[in-house]
Design a protein around this motif. Structure first.
Motif, PDB file in Angstrom:
ATOM      1  N   GLU A  83      64.116  12.579 -28.128  1.00 30.20           N
ATOM      2  CA  GLU A  83      64.971  13.533 -28.848  1.00 30.20           C
ATOM      3  C   GLU A  83      64.416  14.947 -28.762  1.00 30.20           C
ATOM      4  O   GLU A  83      65.149  15.916 -28.548  1.00 30.20           O
ATOM      5  CB  GLU A  83      65.095  13.115 -30.323  1.00 30.20           C
ATOM      6  N   GLN A  84      63.096  15.082 -28.935  1.00 32.14           N
ATOM      7  CA  GLN A  84      62.459  16.401 -28.892  1.00 32.14           C
ATOM      8  C   GLN A  84      62.584  17.022 -27.500  1.00 32.14           C
ATOM      9  O   GLN A  84      62.886  18.216 -27.356  1.00 32.14           O
ATOM     10  CB  GLN A  84      60.981  16.283 -29.282  1.00 32.14           C
ATOM     11  N   GLN A  85      62.362  16.189 -26.472  1.00 32.65           N
ATOM     12  CA  GLN A  85      62.461  16.700 -25.103  1.00 32.65           C
ATOM     13  C   GLN A  85      63.879  17.169 -24.790  1.00 32.65           C
ATOM     14  O   GLN A  85      64.079  18.206 -24.159  1.00 32.65           O
ATOM     15  CB  GLN A  85      62.017  15.606 -24.109  1.00 32.65           C
ATOM     16  N   LYS A 112      65.553  20.916 -23.971  1.00 32.99           N
ATOM     17  CA  LYS A 112      66.191  20.973 -22.645  1.00 32.99           C
ATOM     18  C   LYS A 112      65.232  20.551 -21.525  1.00 32.99           C
ATOM     19  O   LYS A 112      65.234  21.121 -20.425  1.00 32.99           O
ATOM     20  CB  LYS A 112      66.767  22.364 -22.372  1.00 32.99           C
ATOM     21  N   GLN A 113      64.400  19.553 -21.848  1.00 30.81           N
ATOM     22  CA  GLN A 113      63.496  18.982 -20.853  1.00 30.81           C
ATOM     23  C   GLN A 113      64.020  17.617 -20.417  1.00 30.81           C
ATOM     24  O   GLN A 113      64.753  16.953 -21.161  1.00 30.81           O
ATOM     25  CB  GLN A 113      62.086  18.802 -21.449  1.00 30.81           C
ATOM     26  N   LYS A 114      63.635  17.205 -19.219  1.00 29.18           N
ATOM     27  CA  LYS A 114      64.020  15.881 -18.751  1.00 29.18           C
ATOM     28  C   LYS A 114      63.244  14.836 -19.560  1.00 29.18           C
ATOM     29  O   LYS A 114      62.014  14.892 -19.629  1.00 29.18           O
ATOM     30  CB  LYS A 114      63.692  15.739 -17.256  1.00 29.18           C
ATOM     31  N   PRO A 115      63.928  13.884 -20.197  1.00 32.04           N
ATOM     32  CA  PRO A 115      63.215  12.860 -20.974  1.00 32.04           C
ATOM     33  C   PRO A 115      62.302  12.019 -20.078  1.00 32.04           C
ATOM     34  O   PRO A 115      62.748  11.509 -19.055  1.00 32.04           O
ATOM     35  CB  PRO A 115      64.349  11.995 -21.556  1.00 32.04           C
TER      36      PRO A 115
END
Length: 472
Positions: A110-112, A116-119
Motif C-alpha cells: 500500500e505504501q509503495q 507511486k512505486q512498483k510494488p
C-alpha cells in the motif's frame, strides 16, 4: 544438442484453443527436428486441479493426435525433488527464509503504491543473521534475485528482451506449508527434463527473467524461449466463450475434424506463403519456430468452417468414418441396411460444413422420420401436389428395376403425362421422400432410400395433404 520441447498445462479445466495451439507448435518443433515432446501436468494448485481436468486435457491431445514421447509427468509426484533443490539453494545462500507477515507485506504494498512505486518485496529478511532465524516460526523461502545487472534473452518470437534485475524482487519459491511455487517448479522440471525450447503464451513473458535467474543460480542450461501472442476473437477482444467454443473437445462435439482444427490452429500465428491447407506431414516439414507471428491472431469461425468442409471433401472416407461414427452414435443412427456411406459423403460434402450437419443430412437415408420439415411441407405438400404424387407413386410401385436411370425415367414420364414442369413433380417428391426441401439429384436420392421406404413416405405425404385439405 537434441531438441526437446514440452507442453505443460494446469489441470484446472479443459484443453482450450490457445493451449492446443501452444501444444501444436511445441509438438511440431520437436517432430521437425527429430526431437522429443513431453507432456507435463502442472498440478501443484491442489485446490483447483482435478482428475477430470487431467482427463479432459489428455482427451483433447489424443483427439488431435498430438502424441507425446514422455509423460504425462505430474508435478505433484516430484515434491521431494523440489524440496531437495530448495534446500540446495538455501545452503548455497541463493535463497533464504522470510518471516514477514501478510499484514506487513500488505502495508508495504500500500505504501509503495501511494508513493507511486512498483510494488515489490523490500528484502527485509534477505540478510538475517543466524540468531535472527527461527525456522519453527511460519516462513516462506525466497529466491535471492541478483540486485545488479539485467537479464537479456532472445525470444524466438518477440526478439531480444532485456529486463533490469532492479525491476524484479525476491520471489517466493516455497510457501509457508513448504509447497513449491510455479516459477520455481517449472525451472526444476525444465532442467531435469532437458527441455531445449519453451513455447508458451506471452502472458508468461514476465515470468521468464525470474526463471532465467533461477536457472543460472542452479548452473543449469537455460532453454530457448518463444512467447506466442494470444488468440483474439473476431471482435479484437481476448478469445472467450462469448465467441463460441473455446474447448478443443467442443469442436469435436460441434462436428469438426481434428485434421481441420490442427490445420486452422497452425495458421493462427504461422504461415507458409499463401498456402491454406496443410497435411500434418507438410506442417512437420515446413514449420519453423522462428517464423511465428509477433502480432495476435483473430479467430474466425467462418474460416474454420470453410477449412472443415475442404477436409470433408478431400479426405478418404476411411479417415472421416471414425469421427463420423462418433456423431452417428450420439444420434443413435446406424449405417446398416442403408446405402454405402462412401457414395453419400461426396454428394453432401458441398452442402455441409461439419460432421454434425452431415449426420443430419444423411439421416433420412438410414432411418425413418415421423414429420416433414415445416417450411418445405407448407410450400410443396399442397393439395395441388396430390395428383403428381399419386401418379409417380403408382409408377414407382410398379418398377422392378430400382436403379437411378429407371427412377429418372418414371419421373420424366409423370411430368410428360401431367404436362407440368419438372418442379411440380420433383419438389413434392423430394419433400415426401427426404422430409426436407434439399437433396442430391432425385434419381440417386430415391435409389439410396430404397423402394419400400420411398413408397411408404409418399403415402405419408399424401396423408399429410389430406389432413391439410380437411383443415382448410
Amino acid at each position: 544438442m537434441s531438441v526437446k520441447t514440452r507442453f505443460a498445462p494446469s489441470p484446472t479445466g479443459y484443453l482450450h484453443v490457445g493451449g492446443a495451439r501452444t501444444a501444436l507448435y511445441s509438438w511440431l518443433h520437436a517432430k521437425a527436428n527429430d526431437g522429443k515432446f513431453v507432456l507435463r501436468i502442472e498440478d501443484t494448485d491442489l485446490e483447483r486441479s482435478t482428475p477430470e481436468a487431467v482427463e479432459a486435457i489428455m482427451d483433447g491431445m489424443r483427439w488431435l493426435e498430438l502424441d507425446w514421447n514422455e509423460g504425462p509427468i505430474f508435478q505433484t509426484h516430484r515434491f521431494d525433488r523440489y524440496k531437495e533443490v530448495i534446500q540446495q539453494l538455501v545452503d548455497e545462500n541463493k535463497a533464504y527464509p522470510c518471516f514477514c507477515s501478510k499484514q506487513r507485506l500488505d502495508d508495504l504494498r500500500e505504501q509503495q503504491m501511494a508513493d507511486k512505486q512498483k510494488p515489490r518485496y523490500d528484502g527485509k529478511c534477505r540478510n538475517l543473521n543466524a540468531d535472527e532465524i527461527d525456522l519453527e516460526q511460519d516462513h516462506v523461502i525466497r529466491f535471492k534475485n541478483p540486485e545488479e545487472g539485467a537479464v537479456t534473452f532472445k525470444d524466438v518470437v518477440k526478439g531480444e528482451i532485456t529486463i533490469s534485475n532492479q525491476e524484479l524482487d525476491d520471489l517466493i519459491i516455497a510457501r509457508t506449508d513448504g509447497s513449491p511455487t510455479y516459477n520455481f517448479t517449472v525451472v526444476v522440471d525444465d532442467w531435469d527434463m532437458g527441455i531445449t525450447q519453451v513455447v508458451r503464451g506471452d502472458d508468461h513473458i514476465n515470468n521468464t527473467p525470474r526463471q532465467i535467474n533461477i536457472f543460472k543460480a542452479l548452473n543449469a542450461q537455460v532453454p530457448e524461449f518463444g512467447h506466442v501472442p494470444m488468440i483474439l476473437g473476431d471482435d479484437g477482444k481476448k478469445l472467450s466463450k462469448r465467441h463460441g467454443a473455446v474447448s478443443v473437445m467442443q469442436y469435436r462435439d460441434d462436428g469438426y475434424l481434428p485434421q481441420a482444427v490442427l490445420n486452422y490452429l497452425v495458421r493462427l500465428g504461422w504461415s507458409h506463403g499463401d498456402q491454406e491447407i496443410f497435411s500434418v506431414e507438410q506442417m512437420i516439414e515446413l514449420f519453423d519456430i522462428n517464423n511465428i507471428n509477433k502480432a495476435p491472431s483473430a479467430f474466425n469461425t467462418q474460416k474454420l468452417n470453410w477449412l472443415n468442409q475442404q477436409y470433408i471433401k478431400s479426405l478418404p472416407v476411411e479417415e472421416i468414418l471414425p469421427h463420423l461414427n462418433w456423431h452417428l452414435e450420439q444420434e443413435g443412427l446406424s449405417l446398416e441396411g442403408g446405402p454405402d456411406i462412401a457414395e453419400l459423403i461426396p454428394e453432401f460434402a458441398e452442402r455441409v460444413q461439419t460432421l454434425k450437419d452431415l449426420v443430419a443430412a444423411i439421416k433420412p437415408y438410414y432411418s425413418n422420420f415421423d414429420k416433414f420439415d415445416e417450411k418445405a411441407a407448407k410450400k410443396h405438400l399442397r393439395p395441388v401436389a396430390r395428383q403428381p404424387l399419386e401418379l409417380v407413386e403408382q409408377k414407382l410401385r410398379a418398377l422392378d428395376n430400382w436403379q437411378p436411370d429407371a427412377i429418372q425415367q418414371v419421373i420424366n414420364e409423370t411430368v410428360e403425362e401431367l404436362e407440368v414442369g419438372m418442379g411440380k413433380v420433383g419438389m413434392p417428391l423430394r419433400v415426401a421422400v427426404t422430409g426436407a426441401g434439399m437433396s442430391p439429384a432425385l434419381d440417386v436420392t430415391l435409389n439410396w432410400i430404397g423402394q419400400s421406404r420411398c413408397l411408404q413416405r409418399i403415402q405419408m405425404a399424401l396423408e399429410f395433404i389430406t389432413q391439410r385439405e380437411q383443415a382448410e
